[in-house]
Design an enzyme around this catalytic site. Structure first.
Site, PDB file in Angstrom:
ATOM      1  N   HIS A 178       0.760  -1.082  -0.072  1.00 25.55           N
ATOM      2  CA  HIS A 178      -0.057   0.012   0.010  1.00 25.55           C
ATOM      3  C   HIS A 178       1.000   1.413  -0.095  1.00 25.55           C
ATOM      4  CE1 HIS A 178       0.092   1.233   4.346  1.00 25.55           C
ATOM      5  NE2 HIS A 178       0.099  -0.188   4.560  1.00 25.55           N
ATOM      6  N   ASP A 212       5.636   1.462   7.080  1.00 30.12           N
ATOM      7  CA  ASP A 212       4.485   1.110   7.130  1.00 30.12           C
ATOM      8  C   ASP A 212       3.686   2.005   5.739  1.00 30.12           C
ATOM      9  OD1 ASP A 212       1.640   0.247   6.881  1.00 30.12           O
ATOM     10  OD2 ASP A 212       1.276   1.123   9.105  1.00 30.12           O
ATOM     11  N   GLU A 232      -5.247   1.849   2.193  1.00 33.28           N
ATOM     12  CA  GLU A 232      -5.379   0.682   3.119  1.00 33.28           C
ATOM     13  C   GLU A 232      -5.545   1.086   4.419  1.00 33.28           C
ATOM     14  OE1 GLU A 232      -3.331  -2.067   5.631  1.00 33.28           O
ATOM     15  OE2 GLU A 232      -3.020  -0.133   5.529  1.00 33.28           O
ATOM     16  N   GLU A 233      -4.814   2.070   4.980  1.00 34.82           N
ATOM     17  CA  GLU A 233      -5.005   2.585   6.219  1.00 34.82           C
ATOM     18  C   GLU A 233      -6.467   2.940   6.792  1.00 34.82           C
ATOM     19  OE1 GLU A 233      -2.945   1.532   8.397  1.00 34.82           O
ATOM     20  OE2 GLU A 233      -0.670   2.076   7.316  1.00 34.82           O
ATOM     21  N   ASP A 292       3.213  -5.966   3.420  1.00 38.78           N
ATOM     22  CA  ASP A 292       2.964  -4.627   4.329  1.00 38.78           C
ATOM     23  C   ASP A 292       3.952  -4.753   5.460  1.00 38.78           C
ATOM     24  OD1 ASP A 292       1.729  -2.508   5.478  1.00 38.78           O
ATOM     25  OD2 ASP A 292      -0.105  -3.499   5.499  1.00 38.78           O
ATOM     26  N   HIS A 294       2.602   3.753  13.059  1.00 37.90           N
ATOM     27  CA  HIS A 294       1.839   4.713  12.863  1.00 37.90           C
ATOM     28  C   HIS A 294       2.052   5.971  13.457  1.00 37.90           C
ATOM     29  CE1 HIS A 294      -1.990   2.190  11.407  1.00 37.90           C
ATOM     30  NE2 HIS A 294      -0.630   2.029  10.449  1.00 37.90           N
TER      31      HIS A 294
HETATM   32 ZN   LIG Z   1      -0.442   0.760   8.761  1.00 35.80          ZN
END
Ligand SMILES: [Zn+2]
Ligand SMILES: *[C@@H]1O[C@H](CO)[C@@H](O)[C@H](O)[C@H]1NC(C)=O
Ligand SMILES: *[C@@H]1O[C@H](CO)[C@@H](O)[C@H](O)[C@H]1NC(C)=O
Ligand SMILES: *[C@@H]1O[C@H](CO)[C@@H](O)[C@H](O)[C@H]1NC(C)=O
Ligand SMILES: *[C@@H]1O[C@H](CO)[C@@H](O)[C@H](O)[C@H]1NC(C)=O
Ligand SMILES: *[C@@H]1O[C@H](CO)[C@@H](O)[C@H](O)[C@H]1NC(C)=O
Ligand SMILES: *[C@@H]1O[C@H](CO)[C@@H](O)[C@H](O)[C@H]1NC(C)=O
Ligand SMILES: *[C@@H]1O[C@H](CO)[C@@H](O)[C@H](O)[C@H]1NC(C)=O
Ligand SMILES: *[C@@H]1O[C@H](CO)[C@@H](O)[C@H](O)[C@H]1NC(C)=O
Ligand SMILES: *[C@@H]1O[C@H](CO)[C@@H](O)[C@H](O)[C@H]1NC(C)=O
Length: 525
Positions: free
Chosen positions: A290, A302, A334-335, A363, A461
């Site tokens: 992603h 990520d 994706e998130e 991922d 994140h």
């Molecule tokens: Zn993520």
């Protein structure tokens, strides 16, 4: 990798996105984008022919792996970080400046390969929470609080009114709420339902307090939802909530002011699809990673790592001939709930779907306190296997780590990344992963080194998800694993069960049943 909090609201989120997707798809056709998908995505036999690769040597695993090197992986990662830092938000959130630059870069890199790939941009739109500033005053005192994604905005004041039970029924909301602020306990149903019911009951704002120790934030889920609009919604700790509830029960009146300014935007974004003009399309190998980050950071592990990992393999694959077509899916959204991959899978005809013989997902493959995890295709570790063939793919990656002299472990198909719509449609899937927020166990520290008791990626994140915090050794190992898997399956699918036409569970693909991880469901509300 999708946040566990967001996984739980996925059912609501996906329903909304499916509607938006359908609209976006119709607009595209009228607008004559003419990507030539027919959304069968090239179904119809050997397909593409050999014009760009007839004279090239058949892909060779050793050689393809050897072409994957750390400097190029780091250069690509730095390029993505620079995109994030070129904009005030310093992220690559879906459809923002840093993310758009990522999409553009991928297209230009893939188009620079002498026509080896047909590169397509697939648009869709979705509502994103791009950030929020907020303050809470209780009885005039500035009070600490958390904020929920997709919260309503406004500057609202009113008396605090306690909502009955856990606020999961409209009847829990008293009529005295009108013009006031709802005080609601966490638990039993989604945060978003509580905010919407508070609004539907005339409340101007909502405070949701935790039912376990600690402060509270999370997501209300992508709007719109049928129960109504979200009001300004903030989170309180269990202690803060208990104190207010007890005081109100004892007859004291409290007021609250919520000042919330949230950027909730309907954004248009694109998946990037690159399909080799070489190899049989009716036996396509598909890989995905992603392209978007969360709002809180630049998203370099990520999933910059997966993005750059599959991009590097795509670039080097262009030197070779393949028997099976190879399609790289660079997913957006994706998130926000695997939006891009779901949009893509929903756009395929049953025949187009059946042409995809396997899907490999990458991922987070460079986590600083890494594990070497493989999706649990055979269900032997997490009792949740992928479609037939997934076990064989897991075994392939196990053999890869063994031959590299490394230990490996398993990770669950829990719905937290873009393989979800593929496995829901019976496509064998697999891939590797080096860890997100989960704490490294003592056993894992023995197997992989690193620090037990710490997250596998402490910057998950967060703003620290940068190039400096990648583990380069893990990155190279997993990227070479991508190369090995491409070399294997682009040559032959012999080791997988034979191709069969997969049936969609619901005609049109909208409203399919979702497999959400049990873990995610629990923490989501
Ligand atoms: Zn993520
Ligand atoms: C793919 O198409 C080719 C050419 O039409 C055909 O010979 C072959 O049997 C097909 N393979 C599969 C697995 O459907
Ligand atoms: C591609 O070339 C190979 C030989 O190099 C041949 O066997 C195959 O049939 C060709 N495929 C197509 C679709 O033309
Ligand atoms: C990556 O490499 C290219 C080609 O060598 C170079 O032009 C570019 O500046 C590098 N980018 C970064 C961010 O290092
Ligand atoms: C990003 O791209 C989308 C889709 O093309 C566009 O609507 C949006 O305005 C762009 N955003 C920025 C910040 O460039
Ligand atoms: C809220 O409470 C504070 C402190 O008791 C008080 O000064 C203020 O006037 C109240 N505001 C409203 C709108 O009731
Ligand atoms: C409330 O306090 C926080 C930090 O304690 C501060 O950042 C914020 O600016 C304050 N809000 C107002 C409106 O004073
Ligand atoms: C978002 O914008 C797109 C394109 O303009 C539109 O089709 C879609 O309905 C909008 N979605 C929402 C939820 O407003
Ligand atoms: C594995 O899952 C199946 C249902 O999917 C369930 O019936 C079975 O009890 C589970 N086994 C274990 C050991 O949890
Ligand atoms: C693999 O794990 C074992 C412990 O289970 C450990 O002794 C060994 O050193 C590890 N191997 C590597 C290459 O890390």
């Amino acid at each position: 990798m999708l946040d566990v909090m967001k996984l739980a609201v996925a059912i609501g989120a996906f329903a909304a996105s499916a509607t938006a997707s359908a609209v976006a798809g119709a607009v595209d056709l009228r607008g004559g984008y003419g990507y030539g998908y027919g959304y069968g995505h090239g179904h119809g036999g050997g397909g593409h022919g050999n014009k760009t690769c007839k004279h090239k040597p058949l892909v060779n695993s050793k050689a393809l792996q050897a072409s994957i090197r750390a400097p190029a992986l780091l250069n690509g990662s730095q390029t993505l970080l620079n995109f994030a830092y070129s904009y005030p938000d310093r992220n690559r959130l879906m459809g923002g400046g840093g993310h758009n630059a990522t999409v553009k870069y991928l297209v230009s890199q893939l188009e620079a390969l002498d026509g080896y790939y047909t590169v397509e941009l697939q648009p869709f739109s979705a509502v994103v929470h791009a950030g929020a500033t907020f303050s809470l005053f209780i009885d005039g005192a500035n009070t600490s609080a958390g904020v929920f994604d997709y919260t309503g905005s406004g500057d609202v004041t009113g008396t605090l009114v306690v909502v009955a039970n856990q606020g999961c029924e409209l009847t829990d909301y008293p009529s005295t709420l009108s013009g006031n602020i709802a005080l609601i306990q966490r638990g039993a149903c989604e945060f978003g339902l509580k905010s919407a019911y508070a609004g539907a009951s005339g409340a101007k704002g909502a405070l949701i307090y935790n039912n376990i120790p600690g402060g509270l934030d999370g997501t209300l889920g992508v709007p719109p939802r049928p129960e109504g609009d979200y009001v300004p919604t903030l989170g309180l700790s269990q202690d803060q909530g208990a104190e207010l509830v007890a005081s109100i029960a004892a007859g004291t009146t409290h007021n609250a002011t919520l000042i919330v300014d949230a950027q909730v935007e309907n954004r248009t974004t694109h998946n990037v699809l690159a399909t080799s003009n070489c190899g049989a399309l009716n036996t396509t190998l598909m890989l995905g990673a992603h392209t978007d980050s969360v709002a809180a950071g630049p998203g370099i592990n990520d999933d910059g790592s997966g993005t750059i990992g599959i991009l590097e393999v795509a670039k080097h694959l262009a030197k070779y001939r393949v028997n099976n077509a190879v399609r790289f899916g660079f997913w957006s959204g994706e998130e926000e709930g695997d939006l891009g991959s779901n949009h893509y899978v929903d756009s395929l005809s049953p025949a187009g779907l059946a042409d995809i013989r396997a899907y490999l997902n990458f991922d987070m493959i460079a986590s600083p306190n890494f594990i070497h995890a493989i999706y649990d295709g055979d269900g032997s570790s997490f009792n949740e296997s992928g479609p037939a063939g997934s076990g064989e793919i897991e075994k392939f990656f196990e053999e890869y780590f063994v031959s590299a002299g490394e230990n490996f472990t398993a990770t669950a198909f829990d719905g937290r990344s873009d393989y979800a719509p593929f496995i829901e449609n019976g496509i064998p899937a697999g891939g590797t992963f080096t860890g997100a927020e989960q704490i490294k166990t003592a056993e894992e520290a023995l197997q992989f080194g690193g620090t037990a008791g710490e997250p596998t990626d402490a910057n998950y994140h967060g703003p620290g998800d940068t190039v400096d915090n990648l583990d380069v050794g893990a990155f190279v190992l997993h990227a070479k694993g991508i190369a090995a898997s491409v070399a294997k399956y682009a040559t032959s699918f012999e080791s997988l069960p034979p191709k069969g036409l997969k049936k969609r569970s619901v005609a049109g693909g909208v409203g399919r049943k979702r497999r959400a991880g049990k873990k995610g469901r629990k923490t989501a509300i």
